[in-house]
Enzyme design. Structure first.
Site, PDB file in Angstrom:
ATOM      1  CE  LYS A   1       1.392   4.233   7.383  1.00  0.00           C
ATOM      2  NZ  LYS A   1      -0.099   4.749   7.937  1.00  0.00           N
TER       3      LYS A   1
ATOM      4  CG  ASP B   1      -9.577   7.648   6.758  1.00  0.00           C
ATOM      5  OD1 ASP B   1     -10.429   7.868   6.187  1.00  0.00           O
ATOM      6  OD2 ASP B   1      -8.309   7.863   6.592  1.00  0.00           O
TER       7      ASP B   1
ATOM      8  CB  VAL C   1       2.060  -0.679   3.848  1.00  0.00           C
ATOM      9  CG1 VAL C   1       2.311  -1.980   4.622  1.00  0.00           C
ATOM     10  CG2 VAL C   1       1.505   0.367   4.778  1.00  0.00           C
TER      11      VAL C   1
ATOM     12  N   GLY D   1       0.996  -1.234  -0.161  1.00  0.00           N
ATOM     13  CA  GLY D   1      -0.063  -0.095  -0.223  1.00  0.00           C
ATOM     14  C   GLY D   1       0.706   1.282  -0.004  1.00  0.00           C
TER      15      GLY D   1
HETATM   16  N1  ADE Z   1      -1.695  -3.130   2.925  1.00  0.00           N
HETATM   17  C1  ADE Z   1      -1.570  -2.190   3.884  1.00  0.00           C
HETATM   18  N2  ADE Z   1      -1.401  -2.877   5.257  1.00  0.00           N
HETATM   19  C2  ADE Z   1      -1.272  -4.113   4.833  1.00  0.00           C
HETATM   20  C3  ADE Z   1      -1.241  -5.237   5.723  1.00  0.00           C
HETATM   21  N3  ADE Z   1      -0.858  -5.149   7.136  1.00  0.00           N
HETATM   22  N4  ADE Z   1      -1.319  -6.547   5.274  1.00  0.00           N
HETATM   23  C4  ADE Z   1      -1.411  -6.597   3.891  1.00  0.00           C
HETATM   24  N5  ADE Z   1      -1.747  -5.655   2.989  1.00  0.00           N
HETATM   25  C5  ADE Z   1      -1.671  -4.418   3.666  1.00  0.00           C
END
Ligand code: ADE
Length: 323
Positions: free
Chosen positions: A76, A186, A41, A34
């Site tokens: 992250k 959110d 992430v 992400g």
């Molecule tokens: N995308 C964002 N955070 C995630 C996570 N913890 N596991 C899988 N996909 C994600």
């Protein structure tokens, strides 16, 4: 003086239990899970023969990891040229997640790395990704008749009962957050993650605040206008009842299988549109009783909206009827 020293020492221990040695972490930069305004992430792996013997902050997760041989995690981290403000935001999110505690429907923090110059937030890995993407990918694979066969080309199909189950699980996580006086701010399908075993977890605590500080000003550009309650749009007033409103919008996304809310209204017209009494329509797959409850979540008066406890109780009843 001794007391002060003891407090300092306790603080250090508290700090330590979340800290993960950077060398125990393998970051897979080729797998981006992400990406947000200031951070991305990535998938990663936590090394170590037996996580139970490691000093992992979240014991529940350590137990789950003990049976998860791959030790998959999500990491992250800031974008390469992040500014100080972004760095502060990520550090705040890490500090917030340390206070969160464990709940099966809230994304768990596993640990963090703060000893190097860039902070890292390590959370549990959810193999089925975010709920919005999952819904959109399965839009053609919704079984209205649960006995029908799932087409061979689909990895799996979703039933109305699955959608109700996701709704219940998310409301369960929100009962927990609101009981701790946390306001998420959110709530949306993009911020719900789904595990390999189809468990829904509320994630993204970047905007989450303890209720007393919920009125702190936040840059308007960061706020999710179409998910916001009328008083949040008008007066920047955020409470658990404004989270209830957003949860109602999440239910619209869920039962429309990933539609964007109010597609023809521009964000700047939203407040007037809502003040005129307009609300989201009933998605085709949404049961009538559920839509009736959704409309109460969008009541002009926050006090007239149901609490997450009431919502969860009603969803339990809808689930019983549908099985
Ligand atoms: N995308 C964002 N955070 C995630 C996570 N913890 N596991 C899988 N996909 C994600």
């Amino acid at each position: 003086e001794y007391e002060n020293e003891k407090v300092e020492f306790d603080k250090l221990v508290e700090f330590d239990k979340w800290e993960i040695p950077i060398n125990d972490l393998l970051i897979d930069k080729t797998t981006k899970l992400g990406s947000g305004a200031f951070a991305s992430v990535y998938k990663g792996y936590l090394k170590g023969k037996n996580p139970l013997l490691e000093n992992i902050g979240n014991i529940h997760f350590a137990l789950e990891m003990a049976e998860n041989r791959d030790n998959e995690v999500a990491i992250k981290m800031l974008h390469t040229h992040a500014d100080d403000e972004s760095r502060t935001e990520l550090k705040k999110e890490i500090a917030f997640m340390k206070t969160l505690g464990y709940h099966p429907h809230v994304l768990s923090m596993i640990g963090c790395v703060s000893s190097i110059y860039e902070p890292l937030l390590i959370v549990e890995y959810c193999a089925n990704g975010d709920l919005l993407t999952l819904l959109r990918r399965h839009k053609d694979y919704i079984l209205v008749d649960p006995e029908a066969d799932c087409p061979a080309q689909a990895d799996f199909c979703l039933t109305i009962k699955d959608l109700l189950s996701f709704s219940w699980q998310i409301s369960d996580g929100l009962v927990y957050l609101s009981s701790k006086n946390f306001i998420h701010r959110d709530i949306a399908c993009r911020n719900v993650l789904i595990t390999k075993r189809m468990v829904a977890k509320i994630s993204d605590f970047g905007l989450c605040r303890y209720s007393q500080e919920a009125l702190y000003t936040t840059k308007v550009g960061k706020l999710p206008i179409k998910w916001m309650a009328i008083e949040a749009l008008k007066l920047a007033e955020f409470t658990s009842k404004s989270d209830v409103w957003s949860y109602g919008v999440l239910l619209f996304e869920l039962f429309s299988v990933g539609d964007t809310p109010y597609p023809s209204i521009s964000p700047s017209d939203m407040l007037d549109f809502l003040l005129q009494g307009n609300r989201l329509p009933k998605p085709e797959l949404c049961p009538e009783e559920l839509y009736n409850m959704m409309q109460t979540m969008w009541d002009l008066n926050p006090d007239s909206r149901p609490t997450f406890e009431i919502i969860r109780k009603n969803l339990s009843a809808f689930l019983e009827v549908s099985s």
